[in-house]
Write a protein that holds these residues in place. Sequence first.
Motif, PDB file in Angstrom:
ATOM      1  N   ALA A 123      59.130  44.336   2.810  1.00 41.62           N
ATOM      2  CA  ALA A 123      59.863  45.539   2.407  1.00 41.62           C
ATOM      3  C   ALA A 123      61.133  45.008   1.768  1.00 41.62           C
ATOM      4  CB  ALA A 123      60.213  46.428   3.600  1.00 41.62           C
ATOM      5  N   ASP A 125      64.303  46.370   1.932  1.00 41.66           N
ATOM      6  CA  ASP A 125      65.611  46.832   2.425  1.00 41.66           C
ATOM      7  C   ASP A 125      66.611  45.748   2.817  1.00 41.66           C
ATOM      8  OD1 ASP A 125      63.499  46.865   4.411  1.00 41.66           O
ATOM      9  OD2 ASP A 125      64.958  47.597   5.840  1.00 41.66           O
ATOM     10  N   ASP A 133      63.850  50.561   0.955  1.00 43.58           N
ATOM     11  CA  ASP A 133      62.745  49.602   1.050  1.00 43.58           C
ATOM     12  C   ASP A 133      62.096  49.302  -0.292  1.00 43.58           C
ATOM     13  OD1 ASP A 133      63.349  50.395   3.659  1.00 43.58           O
ATOM     14  OD2 ASP A 133      61.297  50.080   4.360  1.00 43.58           O
ATOM     15  N   SER A 169      56.221  46.940   5.894  1.00 45.07           N
ATOM     16  CA  SER A 169      56.878  47.992   6.683  1.00 45.07           C
ATOM     17  C   SER A 169      57.468  49.070   5.776  1.00 45.07           C
ATOM     18  CB  SER A 169      57.998  47.388   7.537  1.00 45.07           C
ATOM     19  OG  SER A 169      59.080  46.976   6.736  1.00 45.07           O
ATOM     20  N   LYS A 199      54.448  54.649  10.316  1.00 48.20           N
ATOM     21  CA  LYS A 199      55.871  54.392  10.535  1.00 48.20           C
ATOM     22  C   LYS A 199      56.635  55.664  10.215  1.00 48.20           C
ATOM     23  CE  LYS A 199      59.750  51.553   9.116  1.00 48.20           C
ATOM     24  NZ  LYS A 199      60.177  50.336   8.423  1.00 48.20           N
ATOM     25  N   TYR A 205      66.174  53.656  14.447  1.00 49.29           N
ATOM     26  CA  TYR A 205      66.291  52.377  13.736  1.00 49.29           C
ATOM     27  C   TYR A 205      67.738  51.917  13.512  1.00 49.29           C
ATOM     28  CZ  TYR A 205      61.462  53.593  12.276  1.00 49.29           C
ATOM     29  OH  TYR A 205      60.139  53.964  12.239  1.00 49.29           O
ATOM     30  N   PHE A 208      68.899  48.234  14.239  1.00 49.50           N
ATOM     31  CA  PHE A 208      68.214  47.286  13.354  1.00 49.50           C
ATOM     32  C   PHE A 208      68.938  47.204  12.014  1.00 49.50           C
ATOM     33  CE2 PHE A 208      65.388  46.501   9.808  1.00 49.50           C
ATOM     34  CZ  PHE A 208      64.626  45.413  10.198  1.00 49.50           C
ATOM     35  N   ARG A 209      69.348  48.361  11.509  1.00 46.65           N
ATOM     36  CA  ARG A 209      70.018  48.355  10.196  1.00 46.65           C
ATOM     37  C   ARG A 209      71.362  47.650  10.289  1.00 46.65           C
ATOM     38  NH1 ARG A 209      68.068  54.493   8.543  1.00 46.65           N
ATOM     39  NH2 ARG A 209      65.844  53.981   8.502  1.00 46.65           N
ATOM     40  N   LYS A 222      65.166  57.950   4.595  1.00 43.59           N
ATOM     41  CA  LYS A 222      63.923  57.344   4.106  1.00 43.59           C
ATOM     42  C   LYS A 222      62.749  58.322   4.201  1.00 43.59           C
ATOM     43  CE  LYS A 222      65.465  52.588   5.029  1.00 43.59           C
ATOM     44  NZ  LYS A 222      65.064  51.227   5.477  1.00 43.59           N
ATOM     45  N   GLN A 226      58.834  57.297   4.622  1.00 46.08           N
ATOM     46  CA  GLN A 226      58.422  57.200   6.031  1.00 46.08           C
ATOM     47  C   GLN A 226      57.966  58.575   6.520  1.00 46.08           C
ATOM     48  OE1 GLN A 226      61.831  55.399   7.956  1.00 46.08           O
ATOM     49  NE2 GLN A 226      61.444  53.425   6.983  1.00 46.08           N
ATOM     50  N   LYS A 253      55.071  53.008  14.934  1.00 48.68           N
ATOM     51  CA  LYS A 253      56.485  52.722  15.077  1.00 48.68           C
ATOM     52  C   LYS A 253      57.304  53.981  14.828  1.00 48.68           C
ATOM     53  CE  LYS A 253      59.949  50.060  12.723  1.00 48.68           C
ATOM     54  NZ  LYS A 253      60.270  49.384  11.516  1.00 48.68           N
ATOM     55  N   TYR A 276      55.771  49.050  17.900  1.00 44.27           N
ATOM     56  CA  TYR A 276      57.095  48.435  17.804  1.00 44.27           C
ATOM     57  C   TYR A 276      58.049  49.246  18.680  1.00 44.27           C
ATOM     58  CZ  TYR A 276      60.649  45.653  15.238  1.00 44.27           C
ATOM     59  OH  TYR A 276      61.640  44.766  14.872  1.00 44.27           O
ATOM     60  N   VAL A 278      61.312  49.860  19.128  1.00 43.12           N
ATOM     61  CA  VAL A 278      62.322  49.546  18.112  1.00 43.12           C
ATOM     62  C   VAL A 278      63.727  49.427  18.695  1.00 43.12           C
ATOM     63  CG1 VAL A 278      60.960  50.555  16.249  1.00 43.12           C
ATOM     64  CG2 VAL A 278      62.665  51.967  17.448  1.00 43.12           C
ATOM     65  N   SER A 279      64.644  49.098  17.790  1.00 37.45           N
ATOM     66  CA  SER A 279      66.010  48.766  18.200  1.00 37.45           C
ATOM     67  C   SER A 279      66.678  49.882  19.003  1.00 37.45           C
ATOM     68  CB  SER A 279      66.839  48.424  16.969  1.00 37.45           C
ATOM     69  OG  SER A 279      66.833  49.500  16.039  1.00 37.45           O
ATOM     70  N   TYR A 318      62.363  43.521  21.527  1.00 34.06           N
ATOM     71  CA  TYR A 318      63.525  42.622  21.625  1.00 34.06           C
ATOM     72  C   TYR A 318      63.673  42.092  23.048  1.00 34.06           C
ATOM     73  CZ  TYR A 318      64.333  44.713  17.118  1.00 34.06           C
ATOM     74  OH  TYR A 318      64.159  45.130  15.823  1.00 34.06           O
TER      75      TYR A 318
END
Length: 329
Positions: A123, A125, A133, A169, A199, A205, A208-209, A222, A226, A253, A276, A278-279, A318
């Motif tokens: 991707a 991004d 992305d 992704s 996704k 997210y 993560f960003r 997005k 997405q 995800k 996933y 995610v964060s 994580y």
Amino acid sequence: MSRYPAVRLRRTRSSDWSRRLHAETVLTPADLIWPLFVTDGAGVEEPIASLPGVSRWSLDGIAARAREARALGIPCVALFPNTPRALRTDDGREALNPDNLICRAVRAIKDAAPGLGVLTDVALDPYTSHGHDGLLDAAGYVVNDATADMLVRQSLVQAAAGADVIAPSDMMDGRVGLIRDALEDGGHHNVQIMAYAAKYASAFYGPFRDAVGSSGLLKGDKKTYQMDAANAEEALREVALDLAEGADSVMVKPGLPYLDIVRRVKERFEVPVFAYQVSGEYAMIEAAVAAGAADRDAMVLETLMAFKRAGCSGVLTYHAAHAARLMGG
Ligand code: PBG
């Protein structure tokens, strides 16, 4: 009729040995994929404030994490770059540089921990000056086909560096088939594709960003690429297409809020499904722990077990190294 109560489900729960004997789901370090953030320099560790306990590492640190993963029995790591600001452009062309952070990290891991699987994210991004992305047209819309063309080239660069699993992704239409064809033509027959098939455009997210340095850059959201959190049938169509185009496995995800999607995908397609965690999910657990509202170890293991029970072959998390240690890995 038998005497009340004929069936006592508590009987098999009454001792530890029996609970272990009757467990329907097992969780092992082999179920985990560990996402790692790569940064430039040497000897650098940058803690990420919104992901307490997670850092960006320079290549030496990435190599050390890879050795750690292998020692813990974690089969695969996933790599994400914090591209230096000066290298971010409108078209994200740094994604195609065979010496970019990701390609260097793949090679460092292959040196340090041969035999460890390496998954690379496809991707744009982390490489674009606008944080999207893909490529934008004059109206700011992320264009599909020109982006897919970039993603194919990005995939080939990653495969040439030694990536074992290409994980798009980006949610562009048709890109899995194009990437599969290009990998075959390039002789990368055994490079897998794990498609981020379902996704969602998610509020989970954010950290993560921060980690890849795109949060300050991202304009808008997005939602034109997405998925909408309201939709499940559409997730099944996404999965069907990615499988038809040659995906080896599919991902859902975010994780916990979308376990219904995991279950439906598994039942419908009977293919390897990954999730996933995610964060934002990680950050929620850590915030609860910091507030004294949760026991980290128990919560980590319970959530990972829930993914397995729902039908996942594995989970990107994580907490991977911590969880593997708890499992005695
Ligand atoms: C980028 C990408 C994102 C994540 C993985 N790959 C963020 C996004 O789509 O904005 C999120 C992972 C996480 O939150 O842990 N294509």
